[in-house]
Design a protein around this motif. Structure first.
Motif, PDB file in Angstrom:
ATOM      1  N   ILE A 142       0.848  -1.199   0.000  1.00 48.69           N
ATOM      2  CA  ILE A 142       0.000   0.000   0.000  1.00 48.69           C
ATOM      3  C   ILE A 142       0.884   1.249   0.000  1.00 48.69           C
ATOM      4  N   ASP A 143       1.901   1.222   0.831  1.00 48.27           N
ATOM      5  CA  ASP A 143       2.822   2.355   0.941  1.00 48.27           C
ATOM      6  C   ASP A 143       3.526   2.623  -0.403  1.00 48.27           C
ATOM      7  N   LEU A 144       4.006   1.547  -1.028  1.00 51.90           N
ATOM      8  CA  LEU A 144       4.727   1.709  -2.308  1.00 51.90           C
ATOM      9  C   LEU A 144       3.795   2.235  -3.390  1.00 51.90           C
ATOM     10  N   VAL A 145       2.594   1.673  -3.449  1.00 52.76           N
ATOM     11  CA  VAL A 145       1.670   2.068  -4.524  1.00 52.76           C
ATOM     12  C   VAL A 145       1.220   3.515  -4.343  1.00 52.76           C
ATOM     13  N   LEU A 146       0.869   3.871  -3.122  1.00 57.47           N
ATOM     14  CA  LEU A 146       0.415   5.250  -2.925  1.00 57.47           C
ATOM     15  C   LEU A 146       1.557   6.222  -3.207  1.00 57.47           C
ATOM     16  N   ALA A 147       2.770   5.880  -2.758  1.00 59.02           N
ATOM     17  CA  ALA A 147       3.916   6.769  -3.025  1.00 59.02           C
ATOM     18  C   ALA A 147       4.164   6.867  -4.531  1.00 59.02           C
ATOM     19  N   ALA A 148       3.910   5.770  -5.239  1.00 60.13           N
ATOM     20  CA  ALA A 148       4.175   5.761  -6.683  1.00 60.13           C
ATOM     21  C   ALA A 148       3.089   6.480  -7.471  1.00 60.13           C
ATOM     22  N   LEU A 149       1.860   6.542  -6.950  1.00 59.67           N
ATOM     23  CA  LEU A 149       0.754   7.020  -7.779  1.00 59.67           C
ATOM     24  C   LEU A 149       0.170   8.379  -7.406  1.00 59.67           C
ATOM     25  N   VAL A 150       0.345   8.829  -6.193  1.00 54.51           N
ATOM     26  CA  VAL A 150      -0.332  10.084  -5.831  1.00 54.51           C
ATOM     27  C   VAL A 150       0.676  11.122  -5.355  1.00 54.51           C
ATOM     28  N   ASP A 151       0.356  12.372  -5.610  1.00 56.49           N
ATOM     29  CA  ASP A 151       1.212  13.438  -5.089  1.00 56.49           C
ATOM     30  C   ASP A 151       0.378  14.361  -4.199  1.00 56.49           C
ATOM     31  N   GLU A 152       0.975  15.469  -3.805  1.00 56.76           N
ATOM     32  CA  GLU A 152       0.319  16.311  -2.800  1.00 56.76           C
ATOM     33  C   GLU A 152      -1.028  16.865  -3.278  1.00 56.76           C
ATOM     34  N   GLN A 153      -1.159  17.069  -4.559  1.00 62.75           N
ATOM     35  CA  GLN A 153      -2.418  17.661  -5.056  1.00 62.75           C
ATOM     36  C   GLN A 153      -3.511  16.607  -5.250  1.00 62.75           C
ATOM     37  N   SER A 154      -3.146  15.344  -5.137  1.00 63.54           N
ATOM     38  CA  SER A 154      -4.116  14.284  -5.451  1.00 63.54           C
ATOM     39  C   SER A 154      -5.102  14.061  -4.303  1.00 63.54           C
ATOM     40  N   GLU A 155      -6.203  13.419  -4.670  1.00 65.88           N
ATOM     41  CA  GLU A 155      -7.154  12.972  -3.645  1.00 65.88           C
ATOM     42  C   GLU A 155      -7.382  11.472  -3.845  1.00 65.88           C
ATOM     43  N   VAL A 156      -7.552  10.773  -2.738  1.00 72.53           N
ATOM     44  CA  VAL A 156      -7.809   9.331  -2.799  1.00 72.53           C
ATOM     45  C   VAL A 156      -9.086   9.050  -2.012  1.00 72.53           C
ATOM     46  N   LEU A 157      -9.989   8.311  -2.616  1.00 73.79           N
ATOM     47  CA  LEU A 157     -11.239   7.962  -1.936  1.00 73.79           C
ATOM     48  C   LEU A 157     -11.012   6.730  -1.067  1.00 73.79           C
ATOM     49  N   VAL A 158     -11.366   6.887   0.185  1.00 73.62           N
ATOM     50  CA  VAL A 158     -11.088   5.865   1.197  1.00 73.62           C
ATOM     51  C   VAL A 158     -12.404   5.564   1.920  1.00 73.62           C
ATOM     52  N   PRO A 159     -12.681   4.284   2.205  1.00 75.19           N
ATOM     53  CA  PRO A 159     -13.955   4.006   2.891  1.00 75.19           C
ATOM     54  C   PRO A 159     -13.983   4.564   4.307  1.00 75.19           C
ATOM     55  N   MET A 160     -15.197   4.848   4.748  1.00 70.85           N
ATOM     56  CA  MET A 160     -15.390   5.251   6.145  1.00 70.85           C
ATOM     57  C   MET A 160     -16.405   4.309   6.762  1.00 70.85           C
ATOM     58  N   PRO A 161     -16.064   3.483   7.729  1.00 69.98           N
ATOM     59  CA  PRO A 161     -14.756   3.407   8.375  1.00 69.98           C
ATOM     60  C   PRO A 161     -13.699   2.774   7.458  1.00 69.98           C
ATOM     61  N   THR A 162     -12.440   3.119   7.771  1.00 72.20           N
ATOM     62  CA  THR A 162     -11.336   2.606   6.969  1.00 72.20           C
ATOM     63  C   THR A 162     -10.341   1.835   7.826  1.00 72.20           C
ATOM     64  N   TYR A 163      -9.535   1.020   7.165  1.00 67.50           N
ATOM     65  CA  TYR A 163      -8.355   0.493   7.842  1.00 67.50           C
ATOM     66  C   TYR A 163      -7.356   1.664   7.917  1.00 67.50           C
ATOM     67  N   PRO A 164      -6.888   2.016   9.112  1.00 66.89           N
ATOM     68  CA  PRO A 164      -6.214   3.309   9.282  1.00 66.89           C
ATOM     69  C   PRO A 164      -4.877   3.471   8.570  1.00 66.89           C
ATOM     70  N   LEU A 165      -4.310   2.386   8.072  1.00 70.05           N
ATOM     71  CA  LEU A 165      -3.048   2.537   7.357  1.00 70.05           C
ATOM     72  C   LEU A 165      -3.198   3.478   6.153  1.00 70.05           C
ATOM     73  N   TYR A 166      -4.357   3.433   5.502  1.00 69.04           N
ATOM     74  CA  TYR A 166      -4.538   4.262   4.299  1.00 69.04           C
ATOM     75  C   TYR A 166      -4.429   5.741   4.643  1.00 69.04           C
ATOM     76  N   THR A 167      -5.159   6.156   5.665  1.00 71.16           N
ATOM     77  CA  THR A 167      -5.120   7.578   6.016  1.00 71.16           C
ATOM     78  C   THR A 167      -3.744   7.950   6.575  1.00 71.16           C
ATOM     79  N   ALA A 168      -3.111   7.011   7.276  1.00 68.13           N
ATOM     80  CA  ALA A 168      -1.776   7.300   7.824  1.00 68.13           C
ATOM     81  C   ALA A 168      -0.761   7.509   6.690  1.00 68.13           C
ATOM     82  N   VAL A 169      -0.791   6.628   5.694  1.00 67.16           N
ATOM     83  CA  VAL A 169       0.166   6.760   4.579  1.00 67.16           C
ATOM     84  C   VAL A 169      -0.145   8.022   3.769  1.00 67.16           C
TER      85      VAL A 169
END
Ligand SMILES: Cc1ncc(COP(=O)(O)O)c(C=O)c1O
Length: 419
Positions: A126-153
């Motif tokens: 997850i860490d590698l993919v998010l670092a590879a695909l998104v930058d500061e201007q990007s937005e990522v849709l995450v479920p609520m509730p979520t597994y917290p690693l997504y919001t942490a990364v």
């Protein structure tokens, strides 16, 4: 005559210290939070005061007595004895990548071995993919509730997470209409956790199809977290990629849950065959090079896991179904608590009807201090604190679970009367 220096005499240099101020930490630390581990500090204090703590916060089956299959341990031992203790290829060893590709393909999501990466658990994938695909201007849709690693990364990367609601009134299914309305020109990806942690849900084909359609319509990538895919109580849950093998999907899984080896930190991702993902493959490969490789001896167990004896999963799924049933029945019998019955994995997300002004964290901490039962508050997974959700890991033995839910029942009755 030359004098030799006494080696026991240290040369000290007088350094003038101009400040006693603490070394500053990065601003992103204040945005980075991982409630599942954070809450343990309070549990340790409660334990130090003599209360037995029941740890229902971390989804580690080994900690509850479920055993890593012997043939997988043998494969790792053999690899170590055979001298596979150096660095490996950064994408992973060929036999492991081939076995993962074969596994995805047999589940209806065709992936070639050169689009598989072996990682330090799903977490690193997850860490590698998010670092590879998104930058500061990007937005990522995450479920609520979520597994917290997504919001942490995402916080670490300075990228914005936008939550789409999953609805307990509909078995925790995502609200796809709301999700559609959250898409902006900056949206890059939709995270889909199915089967789900923290809710124990798995989505209908119609919901999965709708998620894929929205993603394809807007040119987004689906990040499919399928780490609980083998732990549906009715049997393995098909990969979302089987519904549209040409959609832009990256799927994640690992040895942690269904192969009972979370400490090995061994997982993988499969990047779908869509040509839209070719740049993503190259970007992930670059990120993977930067961390050299994942733990090497454990990679030698991947092919044995995926191609070998999986009978432990039959026993494990039956044990989980029994625990899920006890959990839903006992919790729903407590006045003031309601719980959607899980269909996969080992989590449930009950709701406590809190009095106005009270938060889920207050409830969970009060429960911990009074009974030693440690759950994680729903706001740690992105839920509104006043909604009163908490997550329970129900891996404990059935009799222990019954005792635990009795403690929860007694405490909740007193708490709701008192507050
Ligand atoms: C939904 C989900 N994704 C990823 C992970 C991380 O798992 P791993 O041990 O493979 O890094 C977990 C662990 O609990 C999880 O629940």
């Amino acid at each position: 005559m030359m004098r030799t220096r006494d080696p026991t005499i240290r040369l000290t240099v007088a350094i003038t210290r101009s400040s006693s101020a603490p070394v500053p930490v990065a601003g992103r630390i204040h945005r980075f939070s991982y409630a599942i581990r954070n809450i343990v500090a309070e549990a340790k204090r409660v334990e130090a005061q003599g209360t037995r703590v029941r740890y229902l916060n971390i989804g580690d089956p080994v900690a509850f007595g479920f055993k890593t299959p012997a043939h997988l341990i043998a494969a790792v031992e053999r690899a170590m004895r055979d001298g596979h203790n150096g660095y490996g290829p950064s994408a992973g060893i060929a036999p492991a990548r081939e076995a993962v590709a074969e596994e995805f393909t047999s589940r209806g999501f065709p992936v070639s071995a050169d689009r598989v990466f072996i990682t330090a658990g799903t977490s690193e994938a997850i860490d590698l993919v998010l670092a590879a695909l998104v930058d500061e201007q990007s937005e990522v849709l995450v479920p609520m509730p979520t597994y917290p690693l997504y919001t942490a990364v995402l916080a670490k990367l300075g990228t914005r997470a936008r939550f789409y609601r999953c609805d307990p009134a509909r078995g925790w299914a995502p609200d796809v209409d709301e999700l559609r309305g959250l898409i902006t020109p900056s949206t890059r990806a939709i995270v889909v956790i199915d089967p789900n942690n923290p809710t124990g849900a798995s989505y209908s084909i119609a919901t999965r199809r709708a998620l894929l359609e929205i993603a394809e319509e807007h040119g987004l990538v689906v990040l499919a977290d399928e780490v609980y895919g083998d732990l549906g109580y009715d049997g393995p849950v098909p990969s979302i990629g089987s519904l549209d093998p040409d959609a832009a999907i990256i799927s994640f899984s690992s040895m942690s849950k269904a192969y009972l080896a979370p400490g090995w930190r061994t997982g993988w991702m499969g990047i779908g065959r869509s040509p839209r993902l070719n740049d993503a493959v190259a970007a992930v490969a670059k990120m993977a090079d930067g961390r050299l490789c994942s733990t090497l001896p454990m990679q030698y167990a991947v092919a044995d896991a995926l191609r070998g004896d999986r009978s432990h999963q039959i026993t494990f799924r039956a044990a989980l179904l029994e625990r899920a049933t006890i959990t839903a029945e006992r919790l729903n019998a407590i006045p003031g608590i309601s719980c959607v019955r899980p269909v996969a994995g080992f989590y449930a997300m009950p709701k406590v009807a809190l009095p106005p002004g009270r938060t889920d964290e207050e409830f969970v901490l009060a429960l911990l201090r009074a009974t030693g039962v440690l759950c994680v508050y729903g706001s740690g997974f992105g839920m509104p604190a006043g909604d009163g959700f908490m997550r329970i890991v129900f891996l404990a033995a059935p009799d222990d679970l019954r005792d635990i839910y009795q403690l929860v029942a007694d405490f909740t009755r007193d708490y709701l009367q008192r507050e």
